[in-house]
Enzyme design. Structure first.
Site, short mmCIF file in Angstrom:
data_model
loop_
_atom_site.label_atom_id
_atom_site.label_comp_id
_atom_site.label_asym_id
_atom_site.label_seq_id
_atom_site.Cartn_x
_atom_site.Cartn_y
_atom_site.Cartn_z
N HIS A 52 0.81 -1.26 -0.03
CA HIS A 52 0.05 0.14 0.04
C HIS A 52 0.79 1.26 -0.09
O HIS A 52 1.72 1.45 0.75
CB HIS A 52 -1.11 0.00 1.24
CG HIS A 52 -1.80 -1.04 1.27
ND1 HIS A 52 -3.15 -1.08 0.68
CD2 HIS A 52 -1.84 -2.54 1.76
CE1 HIS A 52 -3.74 -2.27 0.62
NE2 HIS A 52 -3.06 -3.01 1.40
N ASN A 84 -6.56 0.69 -3.16
CA ASN A 84 -7.35 1.35 -2.30
C ASN A 84 -6.85 2.76 -1.75
O ASN A 84 -6.68 2.81 -0.71
CB ASN A 84 -7.61 0.58 -0.90
CG ASN A 84 -6.46 0.17 -0.27
OD1 ASN A 84 -5.30 0.36 -0.44
ND2 ASN A 84 -6.35 0.04 1.18
N ASP A 144 -8.48 -5.27 -2.22
CA ASP A 144 -7.93 -5.59 -1.02
C ASP A 144 -8.52 -4.45 0.03
O ASP A 144 -8.42 -3.38 -0.35
CB ASP A 144 -6.48 -5.52 -1.14
CG ASP A 144 -5.90 -5.77 0.18
OD1 ASP A 144 -6.21 -7.05 0.77
OD2 ASP A 144 -4.96 -5.25 0.79
N HIS A 171 -9.12 -10.56 -1.18
CA HIS A 171 -9.05 -10.29 0.23
C HIS A 171 -10.12 -11.08 0.74
O HIS A 171 -11.06 -10.77 0.77
CB HIS A 171 -9.25 -8.82 0.32
CG HIS A 171 -9.43 -8.72 1.95
ND1 HIS A 171 -8.46 -7.72 2.68
CD2 HIS A 171 -10.30 -8.78 2.77
CE1 HIS A 171 -9.10 -7.55 4.04
NE2 HIS A 171 -10.07 -8.26 3.96
N ASP A 297 2.10 -6.74 2.48
CA ASP A 297 0.81 -5.99 2.97
C ASP A 297 1.28 -4.75 3.80
O ASP A 297 0.64 -4.30 4.80
CB ASP A 297 -0.20 -6.95 3.79
CG ASP A 297 -1.29 -6.20 3.88
OD1 ASP A 297 -1.76 -5.07 3.21
OD2 ASP A 297 -2.25 -6.83 4.61
N HIS A 301 0.30 4.00 8.20
CA HIS A 301 -0.77 4.66 8.56
C HIS A 301 -0.11 6.03 9.40
O HIS A 301 0.63 5.76 9.87
CB HIS A 301 -1.69 3.96 9.52
CG HIS A 301 -2.44 2.99 8.71
ND1 HIS A 301 -3.59 3.25 7.99
CD2 HIS A 301 -2.58 1.59 9.00
CE1 HIS A 301 -4.13 2.14 7.61
NE2 HIS A 301 -3.59 1.29 8.07
N GLY A 316 -3.51 -2.42 10.13
CA GLY A 316 -2.16 -2.61 9.07
C GLY A 316 -0.80 -2.18 9.71
O GLY A 316 -0.93 -1.48 10.88
ZN LIG Z 1 -6.40 -7.04 2.87
#
Ligand SMILES: [Zn+2]
Length: 419
Positions: A52, A84, A144, A171, A297, A301, A316
């Site tokens: 991400h 996302n 995801d 996911h 993954d 944040h 996360g």
């Molecule tokens: Zn996920």
């Protein structure tokens, strides 16, 4: 720039000299810059199928550039950026924007993942074909963060991507079984009085999806497998010849739900940390190939989203800069295994030619140099990521990434990012 990696061990083999020139592993050349690689191991550049990067939309947590730098420092030469973002990467325009930002940063190849459904809303299929034929050349599609819950939509998406050998990365979470969930459902959640996320919510979706993939003869990839039961579903599907691949994260290979007892939100993640026996099953599944790859993954944040009450914290954790050390701490110097699960297999799943290749003359010089004898204490303030939410703070981990090369250009030298 040409380089001579002097005395390097390729995947743990006897020391040799390895030349890099004109973007490839080359025959000996004159005037190469000498890198003293005695004691260092060369691996094909790592490839992450699940990252991400948060741009566009949450540049306070990470940008394509800061995430790319974290990746290069972690030994990666390619990462697949999840969809996302805000706006969601569900059009050719957004995936091309992410792809272009990756090129501009120039630290790793950033391969955008496209959303399966418009706005990740699970209602209407996104323009998969337009994203596939865009400059970003999208091959992995994923909602995801959310599960593609509608079986009819999932079936259509699987059918659609067959035309260009795409893959749907699921996911796996039956949301109706995880409503309000705060952690793994089990002894610890009962003790703490927190709503649980049952293993069956993952296993039920994987079971459904391998049957759908088998029915339409298409490729399915399962994100962040976290339970022993999921491993058994995958084992059976693979034995039947279903075209399914699966990933496990470093944190699910190492950490357990007991860590929730301290209510430190740094350990909150989706799917949640599971039990010791799940961890053991996942470790074994990666070894025997039921799980194909380690994927980070990496989920940066911002402080206000993570350093708050457990119930309100975003799920996360960071992963790019610590993935290889974590895997080394679990498996030791099994270089063939590491090269396969962290480079070759992910490159194959993502269709990234030029990555995950053999380090032989003429191959693209995408590689990383590791010092397996070095150990370091994870210090969040030293990470290149814009965020600080690493669950490994204070842990001493083996393996230092000394250098990373992307098409023959150093992105990391002496353990430091070149730009
Ligand atoms: Zn996920």
């Amino acid at each position: 720039m040409a380089y001579l990696l002097k005395g390097v061990s390729i995947l743990g083999a006897e020391p040799t000299d390895l030349y890099i020139a004109d973007g490839v592993i080359s025959a000996p050349v004159e005037n190469a810059e000498v890198v003293d690689a005695a004691g260092l191991v060369a691996l094909p550049g790592l490839v992450d199928v699940h990252t991400h990067l948060r741009e566009p939309g949450r540049e306070d947590a990470e940008t394509v550039e800061t995430g790319s730098r974290a990746a290069a420092l972690g030994g990666y030469t390619a990462v697949c950026a999840m969809a996302n973002t805000s706006p969601v990467a569900d059009t050719a325009g957004v995936v091309e924007q992410v792809w272009r930002l990756g090129r501009e940063a120039g630290l790793v190849d950033v391969q955008p993942i496209g959303a399966v459904t418009v706005g990740l809303a699970g209602k209407q299929m996104a323009e998969l074909g337009a994203m596939a034929s865009s400059a970003a050349n999208v091959r992995i599609f994923s909602d995801d963060g959310f599960c593609v819950a509608d079986p009819k939509l999932m079936r259509r998406a699987l059918e659609y991507v067959k035309a260009f050998d795409g893959v749907i990365a699921q996911h796996a979470e039956e949301h109706r079984l995880t409503e309000g969930a705060q952690m793994h459902e089990g002894e610890v959640s009962t003790r703490l009085g927190l709503t649980g996320w049952p293993a069956v919510a993952e296993e039920a979706i994987i079971a459904r999806d391998v049957l759908l993939a088998e029915h339409v003869g298409s490729r399915l990839h399962v994100c962040h497998v976290s339970t022993a039961g999921s491993v058994e579903v995958l084992r059976q599907a693979k034995a039947r010849g279903v075209r399914v691949t699966a990933e496990v994260t470093p944190h699910h290979l190492l950490l357990t739900d007991e860590l929730a007892a301290g209510y430190d939100p740094v350990f909150k993640v989706n799917p949640p940390l599971r039990t010791r026996s799940d961890v053991e099953a996942l470790r074994k599944a990666l070894l025997d190939g039921v799980i194909d790859v380690v994927a980070t993954d990496h989920a940066p944040h911002a402080v206000q989203d993570k350093e708050c009450e457990w119930a309100h914290a975003r799920p996360g954790m960071l992963g790019l800069e610590t993935a290889l050390p974590i895997v080394l701490s679990i498996y030791g110097p099994q270089w063939e295994l590491i090269a396969d699960r962290m480079s070759r297999a992910p490159a194959r799943i993502a269709g990234l030619t030029g990555h995950g290749g053999d380090l032989t003359v003429g191959s693209p010089a995408n590689l990383t140099l590791v010092d397996p004898s070095a150990r370091r204490v994870v210090d969040p303030s030293e990470l290149a990521s814009r965020s600080r939410n690493t669950p490994y703070a204070g842990m001493t981990l083996p393996g230092r990434i000394v250098a990373t090369f992307l098409r023959g250009e150093a992105t990391v030298l002496d353990g430091k990012a070149v730009k």
